[in-house]
Design an enzyme around this catalytic site. Structure first.
Site, PDB file in Angstrom:
ATOM      1  N   ASP A  84      14.140  15.889 -48.768  1.00 31.48           N
ATOM      2  CA  ASP A  84      14.032  15.306 -47.423  1.00 31.48           C
ATOM      3  C   ASP A  84      15.359  15.507 -46.685  1.00 31.48           C
ATOM      4  OD1 ASP A  84      12.851  13.858 -45.367  1.00 31.48           O
ATOM      5  OD2 ASP A  84      13.365  11.900 -46.222  1.00 31.48           O
ATOM      6  N   ASP A 106      17.137  20.596 -42.452  1.00 31.95           N
ATOM      7  CA  ASP A 106      17.333  19.880 -41.190  1.00 31.95           C
ATOM      8  C   ASP A 106      18.594  20.406 -40.520  1.00 31.95           C
ATOM      9  OD1 ASP A 106      17.757  18.251 -39.080  1.00 31.95           O
ATOM     10  OD2 ASP A 106      17.784  16.372 -40.211  1.00 31.95           O
ATOM     11  N   GLY A 180      14.022   4.032 -39.950  1.00 35.44           N
ATOM     12  CA  GLY A 180      14.445   2.634 -40.068  1.00 35.44           C
ATOM     13  C   GLY A 180      13.626   1.710 -39.188  1.00 35.44           C
ATOM     14  N   GLY A 208       9.956   8.820 -39.732  1.00 34.73           N
ATOM     15  CA  GLY A 208      10.087   7.440 -39.238  1.00 34.73           C
ATOM     16  C   GLY A 208       8.738   6.749 -39.194  1.00 34.73           C
TER      17      GLY A 208
HETATM   18  P1  13P Z   1      11.199   5.416 -42.333  1.00 35.51           P
HETATM   19  O1  13P Z   1      12.335   4.954 -43.186  1.00 35.51           O
HETATM   20  O2  13P Z   1      11.340   4.924 -40.930  1.00 35.51           O
HETATM   21  O3  13P Z   1       9.888   5.100 -42.917  1.00 35.51           O
HETATM   22  O4  13P Z   1      11.316   7.003 -42.225  1.00 35.51           O
HETATM   23  C1  13P Z   1      11.209   7.768 -43.370  1.00 35.51           C
HETATM   24  C2  13P Z   1      11.470   9.209 -43.084  1.00 35.51           C
HETATM   25  O5  13P Z   1      11.200   9.707 -42.016  1.00 35.51           O
HETATM   26  C3  13P Z   1      12.064  10.019 -44.160  1.00 35.51           C
HETATM   27  O6  13P Z   1      12.292  11.326 -43.763  1.00 35.51           O
END
Ligand code: 13P
Length: 283
Positions: A84, A106, A180, A208
């Protein structure tokens, strides 16, 4: 079964449902997620940030952990192990060499030209090893691994250039979601999401995913989202349950009992997300 993310995401894209990407942090999280997805017969993507990789001990530890759990728990659903927010070409290559089946490069903080150059280098390396690649355009803001940054919506023409010039497998355009906890309601740009989807016809990724209402997520899937990234909501569910447990069991000090206290709350959140995304029985 450890696989890359191509088939599961193309199936989801073609049939208009979505696959959950749940971030993992340790052995227990990985186990709870795998068990619940197996129970509901849903494919899943295990996302691992560079911070979580560092926390767990390194790329090889993560690969061994996931492979061993798949083996010992006799997990038969398709599972992709995905880096990720890989921050460099080198980090993506390390993950691929260690055995990750999917990576995200990214390079969204760089110019479009540099984003294309870095993404292309990762795609060349990954595709010759059967590994899938996600890239980001615009900039998804919020807080990841404790670092806060700003949201910048993706431009449709930039999204098209990045995807067409690099041959990525799926694309994460920043369209109003942040990592977050949201301050107020997320403002997702569905019109732009649809335009990008119509132009590219590859699976789109919504980062997110925590704290976005169910109706907005259903609309996002109709507009082309095939992968939803969820981290914070699982963390919060686990955290609330563990705090309650510790408060009412002051004498317990066995870490297995403490960590396990968050299991049911996490599994309940996973159930709800898989139901919402429509991936149950799609393994
Ligand atoms: P959240 O922490 O907001 O669920 O987002 C997770 C995310 O997008 C990991 O790449």
């Amino acid at each position: 079964m450890l696989v890359n993310a191509k088939k599961m995401l193309m199936d989801a894209h073609n049939q208009k449902y979505a696959i959950a990407h749940f971030n993992i942090n340790n052995l227990e999280w990985t186990r709870f997620i795998l068990e619940e997805c197996q129970k509901l017969n849903s494919p899943v993507i295990l996302g691992v940030s560079e911070g979580a990789i560092h926390y767990m001990g390194g790329y090889h530890v993560v690969v061994s952990l996931v492979k061993s759990l798949i083996n010992d728990l006799t997990i038969t659903i398709p599972v992709a192990l995905h880096l990720d927010h890989g921050s460099s070409v080198d980090s993506c290559k390390k993950a691929i060499d260690a055995g990750f089946t999917s990576v995200m490069i990214d390079a969204s903080k760089y110019s479009l030209e540099e984003n294309i150059r870095m993404t292309k280098e990762v795609v060349d390396y990954a595709h010759s090893r059967e590994v899938t690649v996600e890239a980001e355009i615009g900039h998804i803001g919020g807080e990841e691994d404790g670092v806060a940054d700003e949201l910048a919506y993706a431009k449709v023409e930039d999204a098209i250039s990045l995807a067409k010039e690099t041959n990525i497998d799926f694309l994460a355009p920043a369209l109003g979601s942040v990592h977050g906890i949201y301050k107020g309601e997320p403002k997702l740009d569905f019109e732009r999401m649809k335009k990008i989807n119509d132009a590219l016809n590859i699976p789109l990724v919504l980062h997110g995913g925590s704290g976005i209402g169910d109706d907005l997520i259903r609309t996002a899937i109709q507009c082309g989202i095939s992968k939803l990234n969820i981290n914070t909501e699982l963390q919060m569910a686990w955290n609330d349950a563990v705090r309650d447990f510790i408060e009412s069991n002051q004498n317990v000090y066995d870490p297995r009992k403490v960590i396990k206290a968050g299991e049911m709350a996490m599994k309940k959140t996973i159930d709800h997300k898989l139901e919402l995304l429509g991936s149950i029985n799609k393994a």
